[in-house]
Design a protein around this motif. Structure first.
Motif, mmCIF file in Angstrom:
data_model
loop_
_atom_site.group_PDB
_atom_site.id
_atom_site.type_symbol
_atom_site.label_atom_id
_atom_site.label_comp_id
_atom_site.label_asym_id
_atom_site.label_seq_id
_atom_site.Cartn_x
_atom_site.Cartn_y
_atom_site.Cartn_z
ATOM 1 N N SER A 44 1.018 -1.073 -0.116
ATOM 2 C CA SER A 44 0.063 0.028 0.048
ATOM 3 C C SER A 44 0.893 1.111 -0.076
ATOM 4 N N ASP A 45 0.287 2.443 -0.299
ATOM 5 C CA ASP A 45 0.824 3.539 -0.288
ATOM 6 C C ASP A 45 1.436 4.012 0.895
ATOM 7 N N ASP A 46 2.896 3.900 1.245
ATOM 8 C CA ASP A 46 3.516 4.311 2.593
ATOM 9 C C ASP A 46 2.923 5.623 3.119
ATOM 10 N N THR A 47 2.904 6.802 2.554
ATOM 11 C CA THR A 47 2.369 7.867 3.085
ATOM 12 C C THR A 47 1.248 7.888 3.680
ATOM 13 N N VAL A 48 0.211 7.212 3.227
ATOM 14 C CA VAL A 48 -1.077 6.955 3.867
ATOM 15 C C VAL A 48 -0.818 6.409 5.102
ATOM 16 N N GLY A 50 -7.234 3.835 -0.120
ATOM 17 C CA GLY A 50 -6.708 5.167 0.342
ATOM 18 C C GLY A 50 -7.004 5.821 1.545
#
Lengths: 220, 380
Positions: free
Chosen positions: B334-338, B375
């Motif tokens: 998954s997107d790390d920043t989320v 997200g």
């Protein structure tokens, strides 16, 4: 962790109950009729006070329930209180009922023959190992207690122990079994007891019940 | 007799704290310490083990029978594992911090060990959080520590808090004034400890009347003070009563909502206290949340000091039910920043380590309340 606010009063089964209930009633607590039914399996009973329930347990267990705060108030003999010496129990009121004494007994011939000042240890059959150990330790004797729950009087004659420590009311059971009372340990009466934390955190309520019981005991 | 020991069995009175309890306890300790720090109580950290001689002097003598001891192979002296941290903090204050300005405010948190538990609390390892105020005998110092203990416990949301004030020196002063000594005094003490009015009347001798009145004076602060005021006390005891009145008055002004009771004869566990002492309770919670009071810090005459110790195991039992943290399962890749952003918003993220076919199911299996999908965190 706020528990139910109902106060629980623990009463002892057996010998003393017949004297306790009228006193509780004089203090204004009427227990639901099921309480008087000996065959009932119910253990917890309602009273005429919605905030007060009664439980009926063995006399030794009254002290345990109150010490741990599972019951807030109770009636217990000072034999039980002395045995456990729970710091969490306050015994503010002597109800003056259930009078007897706790004593050391032995077969007559042994009592005549022996010199207890030479002993270093002694076997004793008793329901009260705590009281017994303290009593004998105070004069330099180790008591090795054999815990029995009844029929203590058999122990010396059958060679289980040399002494017994037990409650004595009239002394007739001792006599019937060839024993004599040789030492008085303490006088016993029933006490109204309360849990320490309960008294500290609900002083007005619990203090009120102590007062009502005091009046009931004084009137007796 | 060679029974195999079960790998999970621990010695009596010791236990593993598991999730979530261990986390709850650590957080509670952190919050208590933060309140103490915010009032200028600086943290100290004494060692687990000390020389027995130092550990058990002064106020520490009360813990002599509760202390585990061993021989230190290096110094060949006896050393003891602390059974209570207060004497250690008092030692620090009166030795290494002797030159620090007074009043000295110190706080501490740690574990203590006792050779055996009490009848109703079998724990032998006890967590302690405490504060000591050293170098002042002002009543305002007594008020400060009681109010601080109450504020710290209040910050955890503990309801039904009450503080029971006592004067451990009152009964000894009375006994001395009436010439009650030795075994006679022990009998009076035992009767008072059990609040046994009949036994007090029987064993109290000349002091029976005044002791009986003290016994019945115990209760909510206002009527208790009024009852105490009626008593004809010897000068030393009268001075104690006066400072108790001052403390209660100031405490009521500082914390009007705190339930305050007075028990002038409570003595158990206060044998080494030298003035106003107190116990903290919460309605419906078994045992004490903490206790404290006046003592002399250091050896010899020592310095005036007061303070308190909270017992973390009882404190945790008194906590209101905890809201479980929001936990979100983050599927692998998954997107790390989320995830990072969710953590800053107070979420707990649980990262997947390998791809799974049903992420929602995996989230439930790992006891997550949410799963990251598209997200955002979606409830499962």
């Amino acid at each position: 962790m706020q528990r139910n606010e109902t106060l629980v009063l623990a009463l002892p089964k057996g010998r003393i109950l017949g004297e306790v209930v009228p006193m509780i009633r004089r203090a204004g607590i009427e227990i639901e009729p099921e309480f008087d039914n000996e065959d009932s399996r119910q253990l917890r009973f309602k009273t005429n006070h919605p905030g007060v329930d009664v439980i009926r347990v063995r006399n030794f267990d009254v002290a345990t329930f109150v010490a741990f705060g599972a019951a807030h108030m109770g009636v217990a003999g000072n034999d039980v209180l002395m045995e456990f010496d729970y710091p969490e129990i306050y015994a503010p009121l002597d109800l003056g009922i259930g009078r007897c004494r706790i004593a050391v007994a032995a077969p007559q011939e042994d009592a005549n023959r022996e010199d207890p000042s030479r002993w270093s240890r002694l076997t004793v059959a008793t329901k009260y190992p705590g009281i017994t150990k303290r009593h004998f330790a105070a004069r330099g004797v180790q008591a090795e207690c054999i815990k029995l729950n009844g029929a203590m009087e058999l122990a010396p004659t059958l060679g289980l122990s040399r002494r017994i420590v037990d409650l004595v009311q009239t002394g007739s059971t001792l006599k019937a079994n060839g024993l004599v009372e040789i030492e008085h340990i303490a006088d016993i009466t029933s006490r109204f007891i309360v849990n320490r934390v309960a008294l500290k955190t609900r002083p007005t309520e619990i203090g009120g019940w102590i007062e009502r019981l005091r009046e009931a005991a004084d009137a007796a | 007799m060679n029974e195999t020991l079960h790998p999970a069995l621990l010695p009596l009175g010791l236990r593993d704290l598991l999730p979530p309890s261990a986390g709850v306890e650590a957080e509670a300790v952190g919050r208590l310490m933060a309140v103490l720090a915010s009032h200028g109580y600086d943290r100290v950290k004494p060692p687990l083990v000390e020389f027995e001689e130092n550990l058990l002097t002064g106020a520490g003598a009360a813990m002599a029978t509760a202390t585990f001891r061993m021989m230190d192979p290096i110094s060949q002296r006896m050393i003891g594992v602390r059974a209570d941290m207060t004497p250690q903090v008092a030692r620090i204050a009166t030795t290494r911090l002797l030159k620090s300005p007074r009043p000295l405010r110190l706080s501490y948190a740690g574990q203590a060990l006792r050779v055996k538990g009490s009848q109703i609390r079998s724990e032998r390892q006890v967590g302690q959080v405490g504060a000591e105020l050293i170098g002042s005998d002002e009543p305002s110092a007594d008020v400060e520590v009681v109010a601080l203990a109450a504020e710290a416990l209040g910050s955890l949301g503990i309801a039904g808090l009450s503080v029971d004030l006592t004067l451990p020196t009152l009964v000894p002063a009375l006994c001395a004034a009436f010439g009650i000594v030795g075994e006679e005094a022990d009998a009076v003490r035992a009767a008072l400890d059990h609040k046994d009015a009949a036994a007090v009347a029987a064993s109290g001798g000349a002091a029976a009347e005044v002791l009986g009145k003290l016994l019945s004076a115990a209760g909510p602060a206002k009527p208790a003070l009024a009852a105490l005021a009626q008593l004809d006390l010897p000068p030393e005891a009268a001075a104690e009563r006066e400072s108790l009145e001052t403390v209660v008055r100031q405490l009521e002004a500082a914390m009007p909502d705190l339930a305050v009771t007075i028990d002038p004869i409570e003595n158990r566990g206060f044998e080494y206290h030298t003035g106003i002492s107190f116990t903290l309770f919460a309605k419906g919670v078994r045992g004490e949340l903490g206790r404290g009071g006046r003592y002399r810090a250091g050896s010899g005459k020592g310095e005036p000091a007061t303070g308190f110790t909270l017992y973390t195991d009882t404190v945790v039992r008194a906590l209101p039910p905890q809201e479980p943290a929001k936990r979100v399962y983050i599927p692998v890749a998954s997107d790390d920043t989320v995830a990072k952003k969710l953590r800053t918003q107070g979420w707990v993220t649980v990262a997947g380590l390998a791809p799974v076919t049903d992420a929602e199911n995996e989230a439930r299996r790992l006891q997550c309340s949410h799963v990251l999908s598209g997200g955002t965190a979606k409830p499962v």
